[in-house]
Design a protein around this motif. Structure first.
Motif, short mmCIF file in Angstrom:
data_model
loop_
_atom_site.label_atom_id
_atom_site.label_comp_id
_atom_site.label_asym_id
_atom_site.label_seq_id
_atom_site.Cartn_x
_atom_site.Cartn_y
_atom_site.Cartn_z
N ALA A 341 3.68 36.78 -2.44
CA ALA A 341 2.89 35.64 -1.88
C ALA A 341 3.43 34.67 -0.66
N ALA A 342 4.67 34.20 -1.29
CA ALA A 342 5.27 33.12 -0.46
C ALA A 342 5.55 33.88 0.99
N LYS A 343 6.34 34.91 0.85
CA LYS A 343 6.82 35.74 1.91
C LYS A 343 5.62 36.25 2.75
N ALA A 344 4.34 36.36 2.43
CA ALA A 344 3.26 36.56 3.31
C ALA A 344 2.74 35.29 3.73
N GLY A 345 3.12 34.16 3.17
CA GLY A 345 2.48 32.87 3.67
C GLY A 345 1.13 32.47 2.77
N LEU A 346 1.13 33.12 1.72
CA LEU A 346 -0.03 32.76 0.84
C LEU A 346 0.45 31.97 -0.31
N THR A 347 -0.69 31.23 -0.97
CA THR A 347 -0.46 30.47 -2.22
C THR A 347 -1.15 31.08 -3.32
N VAL A 348 -0.74 30.39 -4.63
CA VAL A 348 -1.43 31.16 -5.82
C VAL A 348 -1.98 30.04 -6.46
N ASP A 349 -3.23 30.27 -7.07
CA ASP A 349 -3.67 29.25 -8.00
C ASP A 349 -2.94 28.87 -8.97
#
Length: 843
Positions: A341-349
């Motif tokens: 997720a971090a590598k794709a620029g995403l955040t996680v709940d």
């Protein structure tokens, strides 16, 4: 040739063009570099009617479908894409694009793999197994030279991904290993030999950015050299392939590299390979590979631990080189979720990873594919840059995400497509008989023999359409020239598929045997002995009738079953005809027995007459041969005349016997192997002497002239051929002249020897008195002695030799005193020639 543009992973978000547009742009660059228009390219691939389809690929309007893969391969070939490795990279990129059917996936990178496993080029996206990866690398570096290592874990524990995306990149990048990755398939020993031969052959080996010895495979840049079951058929073949395995260490030493032979899906040795000899050959070759330059590692499902222990080579590896792949820890789960997720620029709940960890524990030790698919489903359902629990719950959570995706795809099919999907999925499952169920490759219909325009028949087109539906949803993946279920987790996570398997497990086993035996029959040029008969045919036919299996049969299977039925019907008809013939024969036996008795009597009489005629004819023939031989071989003529008379006393035989009886008896003596040069008969006619090229003198006792007996007495040794023999007048002495000019005189044993061995007065001294056991040696002639004669009183011996200046030679008279010449005849000169054989008068 320049390398084609690298079809690298999808562009990062914000890069402008979509992945499909980038794919089309790279294809267009290849076409422009080759200087071809779309119509010209369509004509060169022998598909002029498909220029619209091909144009859509270059324009980014469409992607090649599964059914058009043969056409796409030909297009790549015309565009200068060299070799199967480069072609494989394009096909892998195409597969990734076809999976990105959601709008979100089409616009950017896909952070999670779903049910699909990680490959080596996905190493940057592989998280959660760093600690275990380091343990495996450390164990291989420390002990890999001594014995093979095995990663053992449950199905779905991440063995293959750890091996491919964890261990292989680490050993390649940090330690300079050249990976050689295989999956065993139906012929594991052949697969291993071909993979090693392809690795060491040279053309695919480079020393570039991907590391020394890299052989780019079908998985993208920097991939290992990989050969699996279907691909093995196109790899290096022949006797050199087997020898390459034995020479792998020498090749690595010469190239200055270390090789890692990695065997994924090791359980195929027990599920797919059905030949014990092939399995044993593979395990022995694999066990012999580990050395300082070659290390071996494999990935084995724990379900097959017991069968593996039955193999001595694997038992040693499990005892000394086993590495357990267990469940992920909470920290590793958090890394597997947050890392991509971090590598794709995403955040996680917040708390999302904890919920996933709890659900993963409830799913069991083999739930990693379910976790990955749930993450993919959550990401696809999201709209922003956050992975939310709401999207996760909407996708069905951990336990239902896979089932929901499969049911969603299944629900969108028509009734006919659903029936076909059931058939295809069951054919992609190897139903276990006492062992767990596994997935297997389903050969794709049509591509190997597709027409030039890429068209297929209706059945093949329907198969491709259904498969493409599930490929796009990552539930099915292409594998070489076939398709297979993306992960074995689908076998249990999708209740519908599990129900299909369990509702007729015995029938599926019958179908699997039918598939295997039909393929073997076709490979053996339809050998009739391989057809079903009896119980096996009845089982297969009953399954086809009971479960509508006839509609599920492939062409080869239907042909095999039909041929088996035809052969069985022909066999039954032959049996019925045989029974009728037996009854008819029984009715004729009585008549035949009566007739046979009469015919036997007639036959006996005729046989006796024929035998008598044969003897008469043979007697006449032998008598005629005796007549012809009478002038050249009297002894053989006499024997033949007797044989002719004994065969049948014909007039010819009697005449021949009478004629031979009037002639003197002749006895043939076989004295030497070479030419006989001299013969002498004792005065009393009781002893015969003969000499020849073998430099010996043989004696025969002729007291019974009809049966001469050879005397077994040693002959004096001569240095050259014996040309002359002469007995003394009283027969007690024998003289022999040789080619070296020597004359020997001795008293031969046998009928001529008087009691006490006394010699007549004035005769030449024999053996012991003058020359010992070899007799007296008289010298005088300087060359070969061709004639000898005793004086009437036995006191002198004349010898004729080839001495002198003329061709006639000379005569010498040898006396009793030491063998010196007593007198010599005049030598032949210019005006005269001596006459050999005429005695010279004494002076």
């Amino acid at each position: 040739m320049d390398r084609s543009p690298d079809p690298s992973p999808e562009p990062e978000p914000g890069g402008g063009a979509t992945a499909r547009e980038e794919f089309a742009a790279e294809l267009t660059r290849l076409r422009e570099k080759a200087g071809l228009t779309v119509r010209t390219l369509a004509a060169r691939v022998e598909s002029p009617g498909a220029h619209t389809t091909i144009g859509g690929w270059f324009a980014g309007q469409s992607l090649p479908s599964i059914s058009s893969l043969p056409l796409f391969r030909r297009v790549l070939d015309e565009l200068g894409v060299a070799g199967p490795a480069e072609t494989g990279r394009w096909l892998e990129r195409l597969a990734d694009l076809r999976r990105t059917r959601t709008p979100r996936a089409a616009r950017g990178v896909v952070p999670y793999r779903g049910l699909a496993g990680f490959e080596e080029h996905h190493a940057d996206w592989f998280f959660g197994r760093d600690r275990l990866r380091d343990v495996v690398v450390e164990r291989l570096l420390a002990h890999g030279a001594g014995f093979p290592h095995l990663l053992v874990g449950a199905s779905g524990s991440g063995k293959s991904s750890l091996l491919r995306a964890g261990v292989l990149p680490a050993l390649r990048g940090a330690h300079g290993f050249v990976p050689c990755l295989i999956t065993p398939g139906r012929a594991p020993a052949t697969t291993l030999s071909r993979a090693v031969a392809a690795l060491t052959a040279g053309p695919g080996t480079t020393h570039g950015a991907d590391g020394p010895g890299t052989t780019h495979g079908a998985d993208g840049p920097g991939a290992t050299h990989e050969v699996d079951g279907p691909d093995a058929a196109r790899a290096v073949d022949g006797p050199d392939a087997a020898r390459a395995v034995d020479g792998l260490e020498r090749w690595a030493e010469r190239e200055g590299v270390r090789v890692l032979v990695a065997v994924d899906q090791f359980e195929e040795v027990f599920t797919t390979c059905k030949e014990p000899a092939e399995r044993d050959r593979f395990l022995r070759r694999l066990a012999a590979l580990p050395s300082s330059r070659v290390h071996v590692v494999g990935a084995l499902r724990a379900d097959f631990y017991a069968p593996a222990l039955q193999e001595p080579a694997l038992a040693t590896a499990l005892q000394r080189g086993q590495i357990v792949v267990g469940a992920l820890t909470p920290e590793e789960i958090r890394s597997a979720v947050h890392g991509p997720a971090a590598k794709a620029g995403l955040t996680v709940d917040e708390g999302f990873a904890d919920v996933l960890a709890a659900d993963l524990r409830d799913s069991g030790v083999g739930g990693l594919p379910l976790l990955s698919h749930a993450l993919l489903s959550t990401w696809e359902r999201g709209r922003g840059a956050v992975l939310t629990l709401a999207d996760y719950r909407a996708g069905g959570g951990m336990s239902a995400a896979v089932s929901a995706s499969a049911e969603e795809a299944y629900a969108e099919l028509t009734e006919g497509q659903r029936a076909l999907a059931r058939t295809l999925f069951l054919r992609m499952v190897a139903v276990g008989d006492g062992v767990p169920d596994t997935r297997r490759v389903l050969p794709l219909p049509g591509p190997a023999a597709a027409p030039a325009d890429g068209s297929l028949d209706d059945r093949a087109a329907q198969v491709y359409e259904v498969l493409e539906w599930f490929v796009d949803r990552r539930l099915v993946t292409l594998d070489g020239d076939g398709a297979r279920i993306t992960h074995e987790a689908l076998l249990t996570a999708w209740p519908r598929l599990h129900g299909w398997i369990e509702e007729d497990r015995s029938g599926h086993l019958v179908r699997q045997d039918l598939t295997r035996d039909a393929e073997r029959w076709r490979s053996a040029d339809e050998e009739p002995s391989l057809l079903y008969r009896g119980t096996r045919l009845a089982l297969a036919a009953r399954w086809a009738e009971r479960s509508a299996g006839a509609h599920e049969l492939t062409g080869p299977e239907a042909a095999f079953l039909a041929a088996s039925r035809t052969a069985e019907e022909q066999r039954a008809r032959r049996d019925r005809r045989h029974t009728r013939r037996l009854r008819q024969l029984l009715a004729l036996l009585t008549v035949l027995a009566t007739v046979a008795g009469g015919l036997a009597t007639v036959a006996l009489v005729q046989r006796r007459d024929a035998e008598q005629q044969r003897r008469v004819a043979l007697s006449r023939l032998v008598a005629a041969r005796s007549e012809r031989l009478r002038g050249s071989d009297l002894a053989l003529a006499a024997q033949l005349s007797l044989v002719a008379y004994r065969t049948a006393p014909t007039a010819e035989a009697r005449a021949a016997l009478t004629d031979v009886s009037a002639l003197p008896a002749v006895t043939r003596l076989l004295a030497f192997r070479g030419v006989v040069q001299a013969v002498a008969l004792s005065p009393d006619g009781r002893t015969l002497a003969a000499a020849g090229l073998d430099r010996t003198v043989a004696l025969w006792d002729l007291r019974d002239a009809a049966r001469p007996r050879r005397l077994d007495t040693p002959s004096p040794a001569f240095a050259d051929t014996v040309y002359a023999l002469a007995f003394s007048p009283d027969g007690r002495l024998l003289a022999a002249g040789a080619g070296d000019g020597t004359v020997r005189v001795w008293e031969p044993p046998g009928p001529t020897t008087a009691p006490g061995g006394a010699l007549p007065s004035g005769s030449v001294a024999p053996t012991a008195a003058i020359g010992g056991q070899g007799g007296a040696v008289l010298r005088g002639p300087a060359s070969a002695v061709y004639g000898l004669a005793f004086a009437p009183d036995g006191g002198s011996l004349a010898a004729a030799s080839a001495d002198g200046g003329g061709p006639g030679g000379a005569h010498r008279c040898l006396g009793p005193a030491g063998g010196h010449p007593a007198a010599g005849l005049p030598r032949g000169g210019a005006g005269g020639r001596a006459q050999p054989g005429r005695p010279h008068p004494r002076r």
